[in-house]
Design an enzyme around this catalytic site. Structure first.
Site: not given
Lengths: 432, 432
Positions: A104, A204, A128, A135, A133
């Site tokens: 990130k 994020k 992703e 999701i 995490g």
């Protein structure tokens, strides 16, 4: 069947999680995607270190060049931090490899240029696992909500702070106690700065903001507050007023191609809000789109397996799904943090606040003409008072301290997100 | 830019929603997918009927053949029901058109053969809108969790019943009153049978089960109970014990390629469960996978815009995303409904139950050796008693009625899903 050669950078928690998942789910992946992933080499710092993963020794190398020489199709970066990850990823992309990363910090700071490089080289760069995490939120934005204009999102993107706040609220323990517990359980690192000061969530948020609004988001300009100054009494007062305090990452665009507001900080959410009940190390993202209305995605925001899941899915997707068109509209115009709207003011006092004093406070507030939604005081020997104001001005705390005549040791204010829903009066009543 | 010619079947709520969304979001779709959708024709029953959508008159036709003659690339079915939708979809697929549909009944009953036909013809048949409205759950399973073995899911798939249960619980109104309110607001149809008896949820469960477990699920074999026999006192007692009652659709596979359990029916969820707080017309799906652990998706389960969103996304995806490999492993072996495990028993009585009587009931239960988790009685003149038993046997109600000596007018039992989480004792305490 297509054989895909993978070079793995790093064999820590995330790297070994990916290694294990590719092995345990090889049959499922082959059946559904017709892809067979082979780990061609693994870059580590120390080849001699004892590893818990079996049969891995012949794959290990300490030289990145040696990995690239294996003609890998995809490089999977699980080192973290900016360098040397950035250099490795650049070299992999330039060599025509797809890249999958969970990094990130790197993507928040250098995602724009790395995305451009990938596009130039005709390969994919997927990340992703860098947001939320397990999701699949970036995939949902890229592939499953692409006809929607998403104008706003709110999210819980840091599991460590969410765990700490959950424990502080349910157990009444201090920030330091809850942090120590999180560290003991492996939910927080020895140096928790990046998590508890909101920086991890800001990385994020910058990535999510860029994908959602299709503009470059300079992470240095994201407003960011952490949770160090929250104490259990503040959480208790917020709760008595029908709210929970969460470290919220919010993004909003004002009008099409309009300016953005992006901020990370503690905020009050009414019990009825979809993010209010996200507990422990879970993460969640609430998206608002013009056709779909609202979609909320919830899952585990960190940990070996959820992170490995996101990376293995990306690994499949560099082969299965089309690349983004990459239609960034240039750098975002960020608005200063909005301090208007509804706001929660918490005053820690030297004296205990009686119900008579609460009534007096209400009267003073009425006289000076402030629009007050609610006032509540701590009981049972704990000293503090909370006020929710419908409109807010940064000068209010000073005015209130002068007018109320309380001996205040600590003052803090937080934004209040949305209003208490009337859909669940029973619950609201049960805790007030 | 690729021009895609679309034939639209039906111009009711869903059809006109899609028409409007394709118009309002044309620029976003073009920018992100390079696709320009053109409606070539719209099949309606009555060309003369007044329509609220502008400029639509020249596109209307009452003959399906005329629509196909327009050389459409995709047929978008928004009629609903099995016939004539099935015939139209078959003919469209045979003519080499992709098909997008929101038709849960048709896909639940004939999805297997229609999927096979689409595969044979090398076109796609997508039906995201048939499950969970705007929630992109089928896309998530197909594309974003494909390396995971999903071994269990639980879901709220019918917004009408969820709205009715929410209103009954928060307002204390009867099923009939809540249903009338839902009908007035347009959340329930004049004939609510399919919704309130669980059939609508069973259709969606069959579709979700087929995609999740990759086996054909005969909808006629899905165990299905509705919500007609729930009254507000039962909801109140469940709440006092820390649970909410939801119309739950559950699917579980026992071992890889093992038998399935699939059922729709009212179940008790502890407050801490991710689905317990899904209110009103929202839908939600909680998925459990072997790598990702758990992912929950929440959104609006019906309505013009959320449904249109799912259909427009599908429209993009027939052009952008790869087709499924279609690796069904044949027909599912369905297990009989498990009546073991924890269970909630609600007894409506002629007399009011005092706390002394509750203590007496506990003692009787202890004496006959039943494993009891909790007992609670209605107060304030309402007559009823609830018992949560850790293990269950269908013979228990008769045994209890004989032993307890209560004058019982109504008995019902429900499965209890999961256990009350200890993560939120404050909330659990606040409502007990």
């Amino acid at each position: 069947m297509r054989r895909i050669r993978v070079g793995l950078l790093g064999l820590g928690t995330v790297g070994s999680g990916v290694f294990k998942a590719l092995k345990s789910n090889r049959d499922v992946i082959l059946k559904r995607t017709d892809l067979l992933f082979e780990i061609s080499g693994i870059l580590v710092r120390d080849r001699q270190k004892r590893r818990e993963v079996d049969g891995i020794q012949p794959l290990l190398t300490t030289r990145f060049e040696q990995l690239l020489e294996q003609k890998v199709d995809v490089v999977l970066e699980a080192i973290g931090g900016v360098e040397p990850a950035r250099t490795y990823i650049e070299r992999a992309l330039k060599a025509g490899c797809h890249v999958v990363t969970a990094n990130k910090e790197l993507i928040a700071k250098h995602g724009v240029e790395l995305d451009a490089l990938a596009q130039e080289k005709g390969v994919q760069l997927l990340y992703e696992a860098s947001v939320g995490g397990g999701i699949p939120v970036l995939g949902t934005l890229r592939h499953l909500l692409k006809s929607n204009r998403i104008h706003r999102f709110s999210a819980i993107l840091n599991g460590t702070t969410n765990y700490i706040l959950t424990r502080m609220e349910t157990e009444g323990i201090s920030f330091d106690q809850a942090l120590a517990e999180a560290q003991q359980k492996g939910y927080a690192e020895a140096d928790p700065t990046s998590d508890v000061d909101g920086l991890d969530a800001a990385y994020k948020l910058a990535i999510l903001g860029r994908l959602t609004f299709e503009v470059d988001v300079p992470v240095s300009q994201v407003s960011c507050r952490g949770i160090r100054d929250i104490n259990p009494w503040e959480l208790q007062l917020a709760r008595s007023l029908g709210y929970r305090i969460k470290l919220l990452a919010q993004g909003e665009q004002y009008g099409e191609k309009g300016p953005l507001s992006l901020q990370v900080g503690p905020a009050l959410l009414p019990f009825s809000h979809p993010l209010a009940r996200i507990e422990g190390v879970h993460n969640a993202v609430h998206l608002e789109g013009d056709i779909v209305q609202d979609v909320t995605l919830v899952g585990q925001g960190a940990g070996e397996r959820p992170t490995a899941s996101a990376m293995v899915e990306d690994l499949c997707n560099v082969c299965c799904l089309p690349a983004d068109h990459g239609c960034s509209a240039g750098e975002a115009t960020l608005l200063p943090v909005d301090t208007g709207g509804s706001r929660f003011l918490f005053l820690e006092t030297r004296e205990s606040i009686t119900q008579a004093k609460v009534a007096e406070v209400r009267e003073v507030l009425r006289q000076i003409g402030l629009a007050v939604t609610d006032v509540s005081a701590l009981r049972e020997g704990k000293n503090g008072l909370a006020i929710i104001l419908r409109r807010w001005d940064p000068s209010y705390p000073a005015v209130l301290l002068a007018e109320l005549g309380l001996d205040v040791t600590h003052v803090v204010d937080r934004p209040v997100f949305g209003a208490v829903s009337s859909s669940d009066p029973a619950l609201a009543a049960s805790v007030s």
